[in-house]
Design a protein around this motif. Sequence first.
Motif, PDB file in Angstrom:
ATOM      1  N   PRO A  17       0.821  -1.207   0.000  1.00 52.20           N
ATOM      2  CA  PRO A  17       0.000   0.000   0.000  1.00 52.20           C
ATOM      3  C   PRO A  17       0.857   1.260   0.000  1.00 52.20           C
ATOM      4  O   PRO A  17       1.963   1.272   0.553  1.00 52.20           O
ATOM      5  CB  PRO A  17      -0.813  -0.131   1.291  1.00 52.20           C
ATOM      6  CG  PRO A  17      -0.010  -1.039   2.166  1.00 52.20           C
ATOM      7  CD  PRO A  17       0.672  -1.995   1.231  1.00 52.20           C
ATOM      8  N   VAL A  18       0.343   2.305  -0.614  1.00 54.49           N
ATOM      9  CA  VAL A  18       1.070   3.569  -0.684  1.00 54.49           C
ATOM     10  C   VAL A  18       1.009   4.258   0.674  1.00 54.49           C
ATOM     11  O   VAL A  18      -0.042   4.323   1.312  1.00 54.49           O
ATOM     12  CB  VAL A  18       0.463   4.480  -1.765  1.00 54.49           C
ATOM     13  CG1 VAL A  18       1.172   5.831  -1.800  1.00 54.49           C
ATOM     14  CG2 VAL A  18       0.552   3.810  -3.133  1.00 54.49           C
ATOM     15  N   ASN A  19       2.151   4.762   1.105  1.00 52.95           N
ATOM     16  CA  ASN A  19       2.208   5.511   2.363  1.00 52.95           C
ATOM     17  C   ASN A  19       1.943   6.980   2.050  1.00 52.95           C
ATOM     18  O   ASN A  19       2.836   7.721   1.657  1.00 52.95           O
ATOM     19  CB  ASN A  19       3.573   5.333   3.022  1.00 52.95           C
ATOM     20  CG  ASN A  19       3.670   6.055   4.355  1.00 52.95           C
ATOM     21  OD1 ASN A  19       2.679   6.603   4.854  1.00 52.95           O
ATOM     22  ND2 ASN A  19       4.856   6.063   4.941  1.00 52.95           N
ATOM     23  N   TYR A  20       0.707   7.393   2.232  1.00 51.77           N
ATOM     24  CA  TYR A  20       0.343   8.762   1.885  1.00 51.77           C
ATOM     25  C   TYR A  20       0.833   9.769   2.910  1.00 51.77           C
ATOM     26  O   TYR A  20       0.644  10.977   2.721  1.00 51.77           O
ATOM     27  CB  TYR A  20      -1.177   8.868   1.734  1.00 51.77           C
ATOM     28  CG  TYR A  20      -1.672   8.168   0.490  1.00 51.77           C
ATOM     29  CD1 TYR A  20      -1.482   8.726  -0.762  1.00 51.77           C
ATOM     30  CD2 TYR A  20      -2.302   6.931   0.579  1.00 51.77           C
ATOM     31  CE1 TYR A  20      -1.914   8.074  -1.897  1.00 51.77           C
ATOM     32  CE2 TYR A  20      -2.741   6.270  -0.561  1.00 51.77           C
ATOM     33  CZ  TYR A  20      -2.551   6.852  -1.797  1.00 51.77           C
ATOM     34  OH  TYR A  20      -2.973   6.204  -2.932  1.00 51.77           O
ATOM     35  N   ASP A  43      -7.191  19.469  19.963  1.00 54.21           N
ATOM     36  CA  ASP A  43      -6.394  19.457  18.738  1.00 54.21           C
ATOM     37  C   ASP A  43      -6.422  20.868  18.153  1.00 54.21           C
ATOM     38  O   ASP A  43      -7.414  21.295  17.567  1.00 54.21           O
ATOM     39  CB  ASP A  43      -6.970  18.446  17.746  1.00 54.21           C
ATOM     40  CG  ASP A  43      -5.987  18.141  16.627  1.00 54.21           C
ATOM     41  OD1 ASP A  43      -4.886  18.713  16.646  1.00 54.21           O
ATOM     42  OD2 ASP A  43      -6.328  17.333  15.744  1.00 54.21           O
ATOM     43  N   LEU A  44      -5.341  21.612  18.313  1.00 53.18           N
ATOM     44  CA  LEU A  44      -5.282  23.003  17.870  1.00 53.18           C
ATOM     45  C   LEU A  44      -4.609  23.095  16.512  1.00 53.18           C
ATOM     46  O   LEU A  44      -3.641  22.388  16.227  1.00 53.18           O
ATOM     47  CB  LEU A  44      -4.508  23.844  18.889  1.00 53.18           C
ATOM     48  CG  LEU A  44      -5.086  23.893  20.311  1.00 53.18           C
ATOM     49  CD1 LEU A  44      -4.176  24.708  21.223  1.00 53.18           C
ATOM     50  CD2 LEU A  44      -6.494  24.470  20.302  1.00 53.18           C
ATOM     51  N   TRP A  45      -5.107  23.985  15.678  1.00 53.37           N
ATOM     52  CA  TRP A  45      -4.471  24.213  14.392  1.00 53.37           C
ATOM     53  C   TRP A  45      -4.727  25.653  13.967  1.00 53.37           C
ATOM     54  O   TRP A  45      -5.584  26.352  14.512  1.00 53.37           O
ATOM     55  CB  TRP A  45      -5.002  23.243  13.329  1.00 53.37           C
ATOM     56  CG  TRP A  45      -6.476  23.347  13.060  1.00 53.37           C
ATOM     57  CD1 TRP A  45      -7.481  22.809  13.789  1.00 53.37           C
ATOM     58  CD2 TRP A  45      -7.087  24.072  11.982  1.00 53.37           C
ATOM     59  NE1 TRP A  45      -8.697  23.130  13.251  1.00 53.37           N
ATOM     60  CE2 TRP A  45      -8.492  23.901  12.128  1.00 53.37           C
ATOM     61  CE3 TRP A  45      -6.602  24.830  10.930  1.00 53.37           C
ATOM     62  CZ2 TRP A  45      -9.390  24.462  11.246  1.00 53.37           C
ATOM     63  CZ3 TRP A  45      -7.512  25.381  10.044  1.00 53.37           C
ATOM     64  CH2 TRP A  45      -8.896  25.197  10.206  1.00 53.37           C
ATOM     65  N   GLN A  93      -4.903  20.499   8.354  1.00 53.97           N
ATOM     66  CA  GLN A  93      -5.073  19.606   9.487  1.00 53.97           C
ATOM     67  C   GLN A  93      -5.152  18.123   9.111  1.00 53.97           C
ATOM     68  O   GLN A  93      -4.499  17.286   9.737  1.00 53.97           O
ATOM     69  CB  GLN A  93      -6.305  20.014  10.297  1.00 53.97           C
ATOM     70  CG  GLN A  93      -6.483  19.268  11.601  1.00 53.97           C
ATOM     71  CD  GLN A  93      -5.375  19.595  12.603  1.00 53.97           C
ATOM     72  OE1 GLN A  93      -4.522  20.428  12.334  1.00 53.97           O
ATOM     73  NE2 GLN A  93      -5.394  18.915  13.738  1.00 53.97           N
ATOM     74  N   PRO A  94      -5.912  17.732   8.093  1.00 56.87           N
ATOM     75  CA  PRO A  94      -5.927  16.297   7.744  1.00 56.87           C
ATOM     76  C   PRO A  94      -4.546  15.768   7.384  1.00 56.87           C
ATOM     77  O   PRO A  94      -4.192  14.646   7.751  1.00 56.87           O
ATOM     78  CB  PRO A  94      -6.902  16.231   6.562  1.00 56.87           C
ATOM     79  CG  PRO A  94      -7.767  17.432   6.728  1.00 56.87           C
ATOM     80  CD  PRO A  94      -6.886  18.489   7.293  1.00 56.87           C
ATOM     81  N   MET A  95      -3.756  16.578   6.671  1.00 55.65           N
ATOM     82  CA  MET A  95      -2.418  16.136   6.310  1.00 55.65           C
ATOM     83  C   MET A  95      -1.511  16.064   7.537  1.00 55.65           C
ATOM     84  O   MET A  95      -0.644  15.187   7.626  1.00 55.65           O
ATOM     85  CB  MET A  95      -1.816  17.070   5.263  1.00 55.65           C
ATOM     86  CG  MET A  95      -0.431  16.657   4.788  1.00 55.65           C
ATOM     87  SD  MET A  95      -0.368  14.957   4.145  1.00 55.65           S
ATOM     88  CE  MET A  95      -1.372  15.135   2.669  1.00 55.65           C
ATOM     89  N   ARG A 137       0.641  12.772   8.510  1.00 57.54           N
ATOM     90  CA  ARG A 137       2.100  12.853   8.582  1.00 57.54           C
ATOM     91  C   ARG A 137       2.631  12.727  10.019  1.00 57.54           C
ATOM     92  O   ARG A 137       3.854  12.716  10.216  1.00 57.54           O
ATOM     93  CB  ARG A 137       2.575  14.182   8.003  1.00 57.54           C
ATOM     94  CG  ARG A 137       2.355  14.324   6.515  1.00 57.54           C
ATOM     95  CD  ARG A 137       2.799  15.708   6.053  1.00 57.54           C
ATOM     96  NE  ARG A 137       4.197  15.932   6.352  1.00 57.54           N
ATOM     97  CZ  ARG A 137       5.210  15.649   5.532  1.00 57.54           C
ATOM     98  NH1 ARG A 137       4.945  15.104   4.345  1.00 57.54           N
ATOM     99  NH2 ARG A 137       6.464  15.907   5.859  1.00 57.54           N
ATOM    100  N   ALA A 138       1.742  12.651  10.991  1.00 53.74           N
ATOM    101  CA  ALA A 138       2.191  12.675  12.385  1.00 53.74           C
ATOM    102  C   ALA A 138       3.186  11.561  12.685  1.00 53.74           C
ATOM    103  O   ALA A 138       4.217  11.777  13.330  1.00 53.74           O
ATOM    104  CB  ALA A 138       0.989  12.579  13.323  1.00 53.74           C
TER     105      ALA A 138
END
Length: 570
Positions: free
Chosen positions: A86-89, A361-363, A371-373, A377-378
Amino acid sequence: MRRRSALLFLLLASFLGITFAADKRPLTHADFDGWRHIQNQRLSNDGRYLAYALFPQEGDGELVVRDLKTGKEQRQPIGELPPPPPVNYAIPQPEDAPPPVTGMAIQFSADSKSLVFVTFAPRAEVEKAKREKRKPADMPKGDVVVMTLRSGAVFRAPHARDFQLPADGNGWVGYLQSPENVAAPERGSPQRRRRTQPGDLVLRSLTDGAERKFAGVTEYTLTKDARMLVYAAQTDSDASGVYAVKPGDSSAPVALLAGKGRYSRLSWDPEQTRLAFLSNRDDAAARPPRDKLYAWDRKAAAATELVSTETPGVRPGWVISERALITVSEGGTRIFFGAAPAPPAPKPPDDRPADERVSVDLWSWKDDYIQPMQKVRAGVERGRSYRAMFDISTGKLIQIATPEMYELVPSEDGTFAMGEDDRAYRRMQEYDGRYQDSYLVNTETGDKKLVARKHVGHMNWSPDSKYAVYYDGKDWVSIATPSGQPVNLTAKLGQKFGREDFDSPTRPPAYGLAGWTKDGQYVLIYDRYDIWQLRPDGSTAVDLTQGQGRKNHLQFRLVRFDRGDPSSRW
């Protein structure tokens, strides 16, 4: 009479047309599944044998070995090609990137007498295991196959993960067998791969089939001259360590470093005179355990410690990263490894009731990533490491990559490195391409110089470390060391080196770089049809295919059938 003959002919033609049409049928998915494709082609060093894998779209494939002198073919079953990983997005993916392909390891021995390859599990066994809902550890596995070319004799090692053949030496092959009910690690290159589960390492003679087995091995490397086998063993006792064995010698393995702990990342310099690796032997009881960097001179009796968290130059609060690759420069004098902030201590369990726990969860709209990215990427960010360099000749350590410039690629001799900084362009990824600034970094001093601003391609070093080239979204540009002077190599050639059929508003990707000549004197570049040979100083440019590709709409591309990397040197 003529009218009757004509009418008879028309009736006969109509009848034949109906008959032929009745014999035809539309294609179905079953027909498509039976179509076969060739991949992983390899040519023996003497040019006599050609080997390739032949896979249907669905079902078991076979390996074909053809004697180009006699035309005789040998075929061996190789199971069904598994789906690609699977691709690691969490890692940014190019928009035009081709779908991932599952590879198959095929290699001829240096003397062209033997062929070794890895097979996959047969389709019937895989489907049966799926119906039985087996766990991944219990799924059927493939084999390592050794074929003697002249006689056609075949030896199969079951449940084998991979193999290594010496690039220049002869007579030996090493392969790692998975113990029963243990999942095989990720597939990939058979050379020097990291292992997570111990297995049985087998050193087999290609001459008489004699074998020697070593238990509890996590990774290994068989040198190019076939005179040394080095492996890392992990057991529940003090027998864990890094060991060296001479093929053909029955003496006990020599411990280069031993003791309870983990040993990983076995890495040679290009000449294979010095080996570097990591171990947490001296700190295995800590949580988490901390690694040290070790090196072994091939003429020495044991490995020596080079870097620990106490070494001058290691940032306070940072540790050596076990996740990062190790690279040893030509001559073995400079070793590049990863360092990273120490992971935080585990938090004590929260005993409060679930309705009393607060999760925030602050952004901000000024964040580099939406935020979704950020969530995707976390995991990547937590495991990120930064390249450091230790110079054995001076005993000096320099942290050359930083959170501000985390992508860094050293030159072949390790004197310079190319670093990338994309911070200024991260927000643009939502509506534009991926850009970065590149810096030429002096690994002896840590000084950096901006050499390319807001470009799309990555740097590719020449074998002699005198130049690096990159694609700027339109042309190919070279960067000279140590001056950092750029030279546009393709602007005056009258051809387009970016995809002419690219229909996105971003800059078109390049047709590609074929590689460098071994001496570093030329770099080979593709346009849509032809292949160009360019001097990196910009002095000469030659169309190797003489424009025949564009003239006849034929696409010329370089293909390697030997054991070399198709994107490296020619």
